[in-house]
Motif scaffolding. Structure first.
Motif, PDB file in Angstrom:
ATOM      1  N   GLY A   1      -2.403  -4.116  12.468  1.00  0.00           N
ATOM      2  CA  GLY A   1      -1.643  -5.349  12.549  1.00  0.00           C
ATOM      3  C   GLY A   1      -0.151  -5.097  12.524  1.00  0.00           C
ATOM      4  N   THR A   2       0.592  -6.081  13.057  1.00  0.00           N
ATOM      5  CA  THR A   2       2.063  -6.010  13.052  1.00  0.00           C
ATOM      6  C   THR A   2       2.611  -7.376  12.661  1.00  0.00           C
ATOM      7  N   PRO A   3       2.441  -7.791  11.416  1.00  0.00           N
ATOM      8  CA  PRO A   3       2.960  -9.103  11.003  1.00  0.00           C
ATOM      9  C   PRO A   3       4.488  -9.133  11.038  1.00  0.00           C
ATOM     10  N   TYR A   4       5.021 -10.298  11.398  1.00  0.00           N
ATOM     11  CA  TYR A   4       6.485 -10.424  11.399  1.00  0.00           C
ATOM     12  C   TYR A   4       6.943 -10.983  10.051  1.00  0.00           C
ATOM     13  N   VAL A   5       8.207 -10.763   9.759  1.00  0.00           N
ATOM     14  CA  VAL A   5       8.762 -11.121   8.450  1.00  0.00           C
ATOM     15  C   VAL A   5       9.867 -12.149   8.635  1.00  0.00           C
ATOM     16  N   ALA A   6       9.768 -13.287   7.949  1.00  0.00           N
ATOM     17  CA  ALA A   6      10.810 -14.310   7.994  1.00  0.00           C
ATOM     18  C   ALA A   6      11.755 -14.194   6.813  1.00  0.00           C
ATOM     19  N   SER A   7      11.265 -13.630   5.706  1.00  0.00           N
ATOM     20  CA  SER A   7      12.104 -13.430   4.517  1.00  0.00           C
ATOM     21  C   SER A   7      11.432 -12.353   3.665  1.00  0.00           C
ATOM     22  N   ALA A   8      12.156 -11.870   2.672  1.00  0.00           N
ATOM     23  CA  ALA A   8      11.622 -10.814   1.815  1.00  0.00           C
ATOM     24  C   ALA A   8      10.330 -11.276   1.133  1.00  0.00           C
ATOM     25  N   ILE A   9       9.317 -10.401   1.139  1.00  0.00           N
ATOM     26  CA  ILE A   9       8.043 -10.691   0.472  1.00  0.00           C
ATOM     27  C   ILE A   9       8.106 -10.072  -0.922  1.00  0.00           C
ATOM     28  N   THR A  10       8.319 -10.913  -1.907  1.00  0.00           N
ATOM     29  CA  THR A  10       8.554 -10.413  -3.271  1.00  0.00           C
ATOM     30  C   THR A  10       7.291 -10.375  -4.130  1.00  0.00           C
TER      31      THR A  10
ATOM     32  N   VAL B   1      -8.314  -9.518   4.943  1.00  0.00           N
ATOM     33  CA  VAL B   1      -8.332  -8.745   3.697  1.00  0.00           C
ATOM     34  C   VAL B   1      -7.004  -8.972   2.996  1.00  0.00           C
ATOM     35  N   GLU B   2      -7.072  -9.533   1.807  1.00  0.00           N
ATOM     36  CA  GLU B   2      -5.849  -9.765   1.037  1.00  0.00           C
ATOM     37  C   GLU B   2      -5.559  -8.528   0.199  1.00  0.00           C
ATOM     38  N   VAL B   3      -4.372  -7.991   0.371  1.00  0.00           N
ATOM     39  CA  VAL B   3      -3.961  -6.760  -0.302  1.00  0.00           C
ATOM     40  C   VAL B   3      -2.878  -7.075  -1.321  1.00  0.00           C
ATOM     41  N   THR B   4      -3.005  -6.477  -2.501  1.00  0.00           N
ATOM     42  CA  THR B   4      -1.986  -6.625  -3.544  1.00  0.00           C
ATOM     43  C   THR B   4      -1.473  -5.248  -3.923  1.00  0.00           C
ATOM     44  N   LEU B   5      -0.167  -5.108  -3.952  1.00  0.00           N
ATOM     45  CA  LEU B   5       0.461  -3.836  -4.296  1.00  0.00           C
ATOM     46  C   LEU B   5       0.726  -3.750  -5.789  1.00  0.00           C
ATOM     47  N   GLY B   6       0.844  -2.527  -6.272  1.00  0.00           N
ATOM     48  CA  GLY B   6       1.208  -2.299  -7.657  1.00  0.00           C
ATOM     49  C   GLY B   6       2.680  -2.595  -7.891  1.00  0.00           C
ATOM     50  N   PRO B   7       3.127  -2.636  -9.164  1.00  0.00           N
ATOM     51  CA  PRO B   7       4.518  -3.025  -9.482  1.00  0.00           C
ATOM     52  C   PRO B   7       5.584  -2.208  -8.762  1.00  0.00           C
ATOM     53  N   ALA B   8       5.461  -0.887  -8.759  1.00  0.00           N
ATOM     54  CA  ALA B   8       6.493  -0.053  -8.127  1.00  0.00           C
ATOM     55  C   ALA B   8       6.523  -0.276  -6.619  1.00  0.00           C
ATOM     56  N   ASP B   9       5.347  -0.317  -5.990  1.00  0.00           N
ATOM     57  CA  ASP B   9       5.296  -0.535  -4.538  1.00  0.00           C
ATOM     58  C   ASP B   9       5.705  -1.957  -4.171  1.00  0.00           C
ATOM     59  N   ARG B  10       5.480  -2.892  -5.086  1.00  0.00           N
ATOM     60  CA  ARG B  10       5.894  -4.280  -4.850  1.00  0.00           C
ATOM     61  C   ARG B  10       7.408  -4.366  -4.687  1.00  0.00           C
ATOM     62  N   THR B  11       8.129  -3.639  -5.517  1.00  0.00           N
ATOM     63  CA  THR B  11       9.599  -3.621  -5.439  1.00  0.00           C
ATOM     64  C   THR B  11      10.055  -3.000  -4.124  1.00  0.00           C
ATOM     65  N   ARG B  12       9.433  -1.899  -3.754  1.00  0.00           N
ATOM     66  CA  ARG B  12       9.785  -1.230  -2.495  1.00  0.00           C
ATOM     67  C   ARG B  12       9.470  -2.125  -1.297  1.00  0.00           C
ATOM     68  N   PHE B  13       8.338  -2.824  -1.363  1.00  0.00           N
ATOM     69  CA  PHE B  13       7.924  -3.686  -0.261  1.00  0.00           C
ATOM     70  C   PHE B  13       8.876  -4.878  -0.109  1.00  0.00           C
ATOM     71  N   ALA B  14       9.367  -5.403  -1.209  1.00  0.00           N
ATOM     72  CA  ALA B  14      10.339  -6.505  -1.155  1.00  0.00           C
ATOM     73  C   ALA B  14      11.625  -6.040  -0.476  1.00  0.00           C
TER      74      ALA B  14
END
Length: 235
Positions: free
Chosen positions: A196-205, A157-170
């Motif tokens: 799920g517990t995906p790992y992060v290699a760099s900021a997801i912007t 399932v591909e999820v897209t965040l809104g603008p404000a949450d996108r900034t917080r998620f980055a």
């Protein structure tokens, strides 16, 4: 006698001729003839109304029969049961994205506050703890869609965040990128369950990530579509 829906011309002409004769000759006999002419015209007009009503009823019956025939001749359609959406109120189910603080190889003890990652054929269950204070809680996503991975064909399932949450998620993912395992992972929590517990290699912007289940390959087409509808009932 003509039973068409046109005016009863014959009866009308007879009626007018008799009334003209009465006006010219007068007398009781003429009045009686006029009365007979009036009654004949009323009968003719009643017959006309019935004929019109009959035509209307036949037409309605034909339309109904044609509609039923068309419905009966249509190819059978599969009975589709839509999964329940959101929380039953038409609202999207919220999602929480929490930094993982620890992961140990056993199911979580009851009341520990952790999230159990179920066992597979190749690995034991794990107990994942996450930091709610640093995470993003009760987020309603901008969109969610089920799709197959182009890499291995598994459902996600591909999820897209809104603008404000996108900034917080980055900012959140950027802070996790440099940490060692498992603290460079974030837990995806939906309705109190670990997805799920995906790992992060760099900021997801871009504000976009995939849910594959606790383990890759957990989702089927049905469960992926169900989850997408729960997260995004407006689809």
């Amino acid at each position: 006698m003509n039973h068409s829906t046109e005016h009863p011309l014959h009866e009308t002409l007879l009626h007018d001729a008799l009334h003209a004769h009465v006006r010219e000759s007068g007398g009781a006999a003429g009045a009686g003839l006029a009365g007979l002419a009036d009654e004949a015209l009323r009968v003719a007009r009643r017959r006309q109304r019935l004929a019109r009503a009959g035509v209307g009823l036949v037409a309605a019956a034909l339309v109904t029969t044609a509609w039923v025939a068309a419905a009966d001749s249509a190819p059978p359609r599969a009975h589709v049961v839509q999964p329940a959406t959101g929380d039953g109120t038409g609202k999207a189910t919220p999602i929480s994205l929490l930094p993982v603080t620890s992961s140990v190889e056993h199911a979580c003890p009851e009341g520990s506050g952790g999230y159990t990652e179920p066992a597979t054929a190749t690995q034991p269950a794990s107990c994942v703890h996450a930091d709610r204070a640093r995470g993003m809680t009760d987020v309603r996503v901008a969109s969610a869609k089920a799709e197959k991975s182009t890499a291995d064909g598994t459902w996600q399932v591909e999820v897209t965040l809104g603008p404000a949450d996108r900034t917080r998620f980055a900012a959140l993912t950027g802070s996790l990128a440099e940490a060692p395992l498992p603290r460079n992972e974030f837990a995806i929590i939906i309705d109190g369950e670990l997805w799920g517990t995906p790992y992060v290699a760099s900021a997801i912007t871009g504000g976009r990530f995939e849910i594959v289940g606790a383990h890759v390959g957990d989702l089927t087409g049905a469960t992926a579509h169900d989850l997408a509808l729960r997260l995004d009932p407006g689809r």
